[in-house]
Design an enzyme around this catalytic site. Sequence first.
Site, short mmCIF file in Angstrom:
data_model
loop_
_atom_site.label_atom_id
_atom_site.label_comp_id
_atom_site.label_asym_id
_atom_site.label_seq_id
_atom_site.Cartn_x
_atom_site.Cartn_y
_atom_site.Cartn_z
N GLU A 50 -10.21 -27.12 40.29
CA GLU A 50 -11.19 -26.77 39.26
C GLU A 50 -11.09 -27.66 38.02
OE1 GLU A 50 -9.35 -24.52 40.86
OE2 GLU A 50 -10.64 -22.95 41.66
N PHE A 112 -7.80 -7.92 40.93
CA PHE A 112 -7.43 -9.14 41.62
C PHE A 112 -8.23 -10.32 41.05
CE2 PHE A 112 -8.25 -12.16 45.15
CZ PHE A 112 -6.96 -12.67 45.23
N GLN A 113 -7.53 -11.38 40.73
CA GLN A 113 -8.13 -12.58 40.11
C GLN A 113 -8.90 -12.25 38.84
OE1 GLN A 113 -10.11 -14.94 43.23
NE2 GLN A 113 -8.14 -15.95 43.60
N LYS A 162 -19.10 -10.29 38.80
CA LYS A 162 -19.65 -10.37 40.15
C LYS A 162 -20.85 -9.43 40.34
CE LYS A 162 -18.24 -10.60 44.96
NZ LYS A 162 -17.12 -10.61 45.91
N MET A 473 3.99 -44.88 28.17
CA MET A 473 3.86 -44.65 26.73
C MET A 473 5.06 -43.87 26.20
SD MET A 473 2.22 -45.45 24.13
CE MET A 473 0.44 -45.79 24.12
#
Lengths: 564, 156
Positions: A50, A112-113, A162, A473
Amino acid sequence: MQMSGAQMVCEAIIAEGVKTVFGYPGGAIMHVYDEIYKQNGFEHILTRHEQAAVHAADGYARATGKVGVAMVTSGPGFTNAVTGLATAYMDSIPLVVISGQVPLSLIGTDGFQEIDAVGISRPCTKHNFLVYSIEELPRILKEAFYIARSGRPGPVLVDVPKDITVAMGNFVYPETVNIPTYKPTYKGNKKQIEKAVEAIKKAKKPLIYAGGGIVLSNASDLVRELAEKTQIPAVETLMARGVMGAKNPLLLGMLGMHGNYASNMAMSETDLIIALGARFDDRVTGKLSEFARYADIIHVDIDPANISKLVDVDYPIVGDVRDVLENMIPLLEDVNPNRYQAWREILKRYDALHPQSYVDSDEVLKPQWVIERVGELVGENAIITSDVGQHQMWAAQHYPFDRPRQWINSGGLGTMGFGLPAAIGAKRAFPEKTVINITGDGSILMNMQELVTAAEYKIPVINLILNNHFLGMVRQWQSFFYEKRYSQTDLTFQPNWKALAEACGGIGYDVTTKEEFDAALKDAIVQDKVCFMNIAINRFENVLPMVPAGGALFNMMLPQSVEK
Amino acid sequence: MKDARRVISVIVMNESSVLARVTALFAGRGYNIESLTVAPIPNSQMSHITIETKGNAKVMEQITKQLHKLIPVYKVIEHEEMVEKEMVLVKFPIAENLSDIEALCRAYNGGIVNVGKEMVVAQVADEPTRIQHFIEAAQRYNPCEIVRGGVVAIER
């Protein structure tokens, strides 16, 4: 028209004219993905993470100037996207990110999630929405795009539970937006502009300090006109590379921590800074109390909070750079360009004293040579993205950027792993252009799974891995400031880059000489496959000049001066 | 530049998480909140947030500008010429000298507002500095609980 929330999301994306969406499906966003399957108004690119989806949308937005769109699911899908949001936020890039959320009835139950997406993203988005009802969804989608692209642009998150994506409602996409609390100022105050013009006419050593805001407001043609008409020299920030054009005789270079000598000296000695869409970042100013001690400051910025945040400004002008310059340039008709001749001469001497240079070698490839060579071979036709580190600074210093939006990098947040997905986004927007990601052996691994995305969709971006077997760096700082204790920066253990690229469906090149580099790059350009070019460079090469963090801009560590 | 006490009013859209946006901004940018009150503005879709804070002029300018950048923020007022009041509720044991407590409360624009079996509740509404004085004076009557309300202010 009656439709589901999921359909509304797709319809809004189509109505906004978005052709490419980057994303990754999951439980809470599945209804939207079901509608994506059914429609043909836009394509969806499945990234392999993602974070990369948001960076790809970001690269797309930076290359085109349009709003980029990414889509992720709830919970970990969203949290993975946070670095992408923060990257876009720090560089003021217009994005709309749609995230799934657990159903409204489950919010607050540790479902959940489930994660508090609006809570987490509050400090790294311009604005965010949690949708509470199907009735407000069309308006929220419209406002999200509007807020993302207007004023000082930025990323906007729309978190859609949802059950909202399933719910049916009437869809009328609003034609206009009316947010009484949000009215960005585009037009600069006329009196302030006049005062600024008077200051320019009185100045002896004026300097244009060009920032990324010029790119965002598509004003580089006007900045060039301003400079040309008045013959006032200019310096660019990291985010403004390409604004003036590399061949422009009035461009001194990039200023700041890794700016060139003439630019930093110009900033230290100028008597009038004309700051355009720049925000006096600490990487630009060095020690604030020593910064531009002799200068009055004109500051043009669309975000009032940027003005007088770090330095006191004498001529604040809140407005869009383009709009302000349209009104300012005609007032400068009677400026005599010879007025600043002596100043330009001084700066020319500074540049001759310590030009942007490096010591080339016949034994080992120098990163600066590689960058310059890329510039010679593909020059203004290419779009260059980068990751974060030494390679980024070498690219910014040595590549001949000719136009805005040619240079795409994470300046504010400094996100390693940005380059490859951003390149994918830029290449999707401009398939006919050569897109090159200049990266390092550290950064590239942070989103290397996107090789698979690029291979699957035949997005042939070229990854130049400037390989010094170090997190370069950090290693450079350890050399300078930590007595060469190379704590956790040695990357001697490496993947087989060529095999890695091939395993993911791409092409690999191993390059150790100039001849090999030329041959590999020429080959890579005509291939239709993504590639890794593993370029062995001098291990201990440093990025110079360098202003140590917190030091005054005029105290630079300089490279050995050489005849080039 | 000197740090000074300041009171600002923030007029915001009365929508979900708007208070979180304002307070998160203070926390994220390292600004101070001394007191905070918030309530809907009658007959409107707005709410009025009053924040008592501390900072020099430069910090205050940034706070104001950053608040303005929040999308649901309609107006930010940095109070200069203001009328400000704060309320405090204090619970005293009923065994204390109630007429003294009543007299004290009256001096500070309040009085005893509730009497129970073991406790009385007194209420005072006055300027924040005077509220401080009241609380100091109330100490001799062994208050069990003190609840301050935070500042509300209106420009004169």
